[in-house]
Design an enzyme around this catalytic site. Structure first.
Site, PDB file in Angstrom:
ATOM      1  N   ASP A 175      44.083  41.084  38.486  1.00 11.35           N
ATOM      2  CA  ASP A 175      42.632  40.688  38.125  1.00 11.35           C
ATOM      3  C   ASP A 175      41.913  39.880  39.115  1.00 11.35           C
ATOM      4  O   ASP A 175      42.692  39.417  40.279  1.00 11.35           O
ATOM      5  CB  ASP A 175      42.678  39.941  36.832  1.00 11.35           C
ATOM      6  CG  ASP A 175      41.508  40.247  35.985  1.00 11.35           C
ATOM      7  OD1 ASP A 175      40.271  40.421  36.788  1.00 11.35           O
ATOM      8  OD2 ASP A 175      41.424  39.774  34.924  1.00 11.35           O
ATOM      9  N   TRP A 176      40.602  39.512  38.957  1.00  8.83           N
ATOM     10  CA  TRP A 176      39.883  39.108  39.924  1.00  8.83           C
ATOM     11  C   TRP A 176      40.514  37.718  40.672  1.00  8.83           C
ATOM     12  O   TRP A 176      40.398  36.726  40.035  1.00  8.83           O
ATOM     13  CB  TRP A 176      38.645  38.628  39.625  1.00  8.83           C
ATOM     14  CG  TRP A 176      37.574  38.312  40.944  1.00  8.83           C
ATOM     15  CD1 TRP A 176      37.420  36.942  41.425  1.00  8.83           C
ATOM     16  CD2 TRP A 176      36.556  38.962  41.552  1.00  8.83           C
ATOM     17  NE1 TRP A 176      36.378  36.791  42.156  1.00  8.83           N
ATOM     18  CE2 TRP A 176      35.972  38.169  42.333  1.00  8.83           C
ATOM     19  CE3 TRP A 176      36.038  40.503  41.469  1.00  8.83           C
ATOM     20  CZ2 TRP A 176      34.740  38.535  43.198  1.00  8.83           C
ATOM     21  CZ3 TRP A 176      35.135  40.727  42.187  1.00  8.83           C
ATOM     22  CH2 TRP A 176      34.438  39.716  43.264  1.00  8.83           C
TER      23      TRP A 176
END
Length: 642
Positions: A175-176
């Site tokens: 994820d980011w």
């Protein structure tokens, strides 16, 4: 997430349709538009099961139930990816967030998760496995930690379960920034060690931490990450690119002519409107106030959201055109010959709204009330659009209080004081606590945030051109103190009072246990009657049949829901579990026999070692139009063959 430029309802709203064909088509249209613009990968579907409406990201998933969520997850993957990933109208799907992100403590974004193995195997994993079985090509790991291990660096999740036991041959993206965030978790001392942990755990692609870019070569040279680990990650990523056809033609998804023809086409808009209609849930309709007549009425349409072209687009709409939604007032005005008046009333939020910034709720400005009260006092019926702005739900939008934001509750009560003939349109991205409205307002429609054609869809239901058929994919609590609340709870050792004065049982002393509106709840403008439930064991399972009759005066659709309870098990089972549903359309007076087959797959469960088992014994079989089922039977089931 819910459309590209032509925006469809929020995923939670689409889940309320319980219509897998429509949901798959919605994802297919999103892929078709996105691919025409040159994109070939989407970070969807989010398949996190969540029971906590405080978590803003419930808008992005399919709600509280594993069975429904698994079916919707598979439909969305099929919609995005189609039958041939190399076709120019497909994008690679991404099952996220692996795993257990929907169980963040207190519903607070990015928070810790601490759940048992029974919940992990039986509730969290199945929608991800459904994505894999549907052919999903990528997974995204999650921000949370689980069992004290950051998910991005969790070898058990990524290598042992996903790539090992399940045999996933696509790739995993972080994820980011989640690789770098393992330092904040206290799981890695610096970015280099974070890269080492993530790579060895099975995170193939680093999104936005720059950890692999800066440190992976050195880690291989130092022997801390084996070269075969890098080869495996690279091979997985290149394989998906190959399947997309990008080696054959890296520009195949870039077609300006197709882009002009496809994006925002009349067919896309019509499909978005159809999906929006199917997503609306009729929560209450006292005295059959709805549908409204198209002529002969003075209608006051109140609330800032009733004439808002931006909020209905919802969260996660970065390719959407700001202020492009049709408003409720516009659509109602176009659809009828009534005399319509609009007064804004209080704003929901103040200041400029934007996805990446905090959205400030209006909790003091009451300007415009006088005009609204005046219009309401002269009207035959009042239609009020209240709820959340589109940016009050979504990532980073956890709320500790989940009632009507700001001064809207006060506004609702002020209007009710002068005209009790109110239709409340709830525009929101999560279940809300609305006990006063549920008690005092005669008609309530849950209209979510429905996207580009929001106004037309809502108007068609308000005036009866479309008979609502949506059912809630999440329970609505009476108060935030009940959260997390969900229908498939465990019974506990003290589930009820032993005598009228008993205090020592599982309850609150200041609130009842039941939700305000139950999972699966949703009314129609017609009525359905359930009869003649039978449940008999066959060679491989249980055959269930019932009769459904439309006893009203309108054609309508009903979502017939089948639940079971395994009364005694080595790992205790919930009081009810959804194990089948069918959406049925019936003419007035029409009767239809509905049949379900329950096999080893529906009747078994995972033990705490992750092994799927079936245990013979007594089962309750329950059917109805919601989790508050109308009919029940019991069956003794002997050993079943898988």
């Amino acid at each position: 997430i819910h459309g590209y430029q032509t925006l469809t309802p929020l995923p939670l709203a689409e889940a309320a349709s319980w219509d897998l064909t429509a949901i798959e088509k919605s994802a297919r249209n999103a892929a078709t538009e996105a691919a025409a613009a040159g994109l070939n990968w989407t970070f969807a579907p989010m398949v996190d099961v969540s029971r906590d409406a405080r978590w803003g990201r419930v808008m992005e998933g399919a709600g509280e139930d594993t069975y429904l969520g698994s079916a919707i997850a598979a439909a969305r993957v099929k919609g995005f990816q189609g039958d041939d990933l190399s076709a120019t109208n497909t994008v690679a799907a991404c099952a996220k967030h692996f795993a257990a992100y929907g169980f963040v403590e207190a519903g607070k974004e990015y928070n810790t998760v601490d759940i048992g193995t029974s919940t992990l195997f039986n509730v969290v994993f199945p929608p991800f496995k459904a994505c894999l079985d549907a052919g999903v090509r990528t997974f995204m790991n999650s921000f949370n930690e689980l069992n004290g291990v950051a998910a991005t660096g969790d070898k058990y999740l990524q290598r042992d379960i996903l790539k090992g036991e399940w045999g996933f041959d696509g790739f995993v993206v972080s994820d980011w920034g989640s690789i770098g965030e393992m330092m904040e978790h206290g799981h890695a001392k610096d970015l280099k060690s974070a890269a080492q942990i993530a790579a060895n755990a099975g995170s193939d692609m680093d999104m936005e931490s720059h950890a692999y870019l800066k440190h992976l070569v050195t880690l291989v040279e130092e022997g801390k990450v084996e070269e075969k680990v890098v080869d495996d990650a690279v091979g997985r990523i290149l394989k998906v690119k190959f399947e997309l056809g990008l080696f054959e033609d890296p520009f195949k998804y870039c077609d300006p002519e197709r882009e002009k023809t496809v994006i925002g086409s009349p067919q896309m808009l019509q499909d978005a409107e159809d999906m929006a209609k199917r997503s609306i849930v009729l929560l209450k309709n006292e005295g059959d106030l709805l549908p409204l007549a198209k002529s002969g009425l003075k209608i006051a349409v109140l609330g800032a959201l009733a004439n808002d072209k931006d909020s209905p687009l919802g969260s996660w709409r970065l390719a959407g055109i700001p202020n492009s939604a049709t408003t409720v007032f516009q659509a109602m005005e176009n659809a009828c010959d009534n005399f319509l008046m609009h007064a804004r009333g209080p704003e929901v939020v103040v200041g400029e709204t934007h996805f990446v910034y905090e959205t400030e709720v209006n909790d003091s400005d009451r300007s415009g009330w006088e005009e609204a009260i005046e219009e309401a006092s002269k009207a035959d019926v009042v239609v009020m659009a209240l709820g959340e702005h589109g940016f009050l739900s979504g990532e980073g939008r956890s709320r500790a209080a989940i009632g009507l934001p700001g001064v809207q509750q006060e506004f609702l009560e002020a209007i009710h004081a002068v005209n009790k003939n109110i239709v409340l349109l709830l525009m929101n991205g999560r279940p809300l606590t609305i006990p006063w409205a549920a008690e005092n307002i005669p008609a309530i429609l849950e209209v979510w945030q429905l996207g580009t054609r929001s106004g037309e869809a809502i108007s068609s239901v308000v005036f009866g051109d479309y008979n609502p058929s949506g059912k809630l994919p999440m329970s609505f609590p009476r108060s935030v103190g009940q959260v997390p609340i969900y229908y498939n709870y465990k019974n506990t050792g003290r589930p009820q009072k032993k005598n009228p004065n008993e205090v020592f049982w599982a309850h609150y002393i200041d609130e009842v246990n039941s939700p305000l509106f139950s999972f699966g709840h949703g009314l129609s403008y017609t009525n359905f009657e359930y009869n003649n439930l039978t449940a008999t064991q066959s060679g491989k399972g249980v055959e269930v049949s019932l009769e459904l009759k439309n006893t009203g005066e309108l054609e309508g659709e009903e979502v017939v829901q089948l639940y079971i309870r395994d009364r005694v098990a080595s790992v205790t089972r919930p009081v009810k579990e959804l194990k089948g549903f069918e959406k049925v359309s019936l003419q007035p007076g029409e009767n239809k026999t509905i049949r379900f087959s329950l096999s080893h797959a529906e009747l078994g469960f995972y033990n705490n070692q992750g092994k799927f088992i079936f245990e013979p014994g007594e089962f309750d079989i329950m059917v109805g139009g919601s989790s508050e089922t109308q009919l029940a039977s019991e069956v003794e089931i002997a050993e079943l063959r898988p």
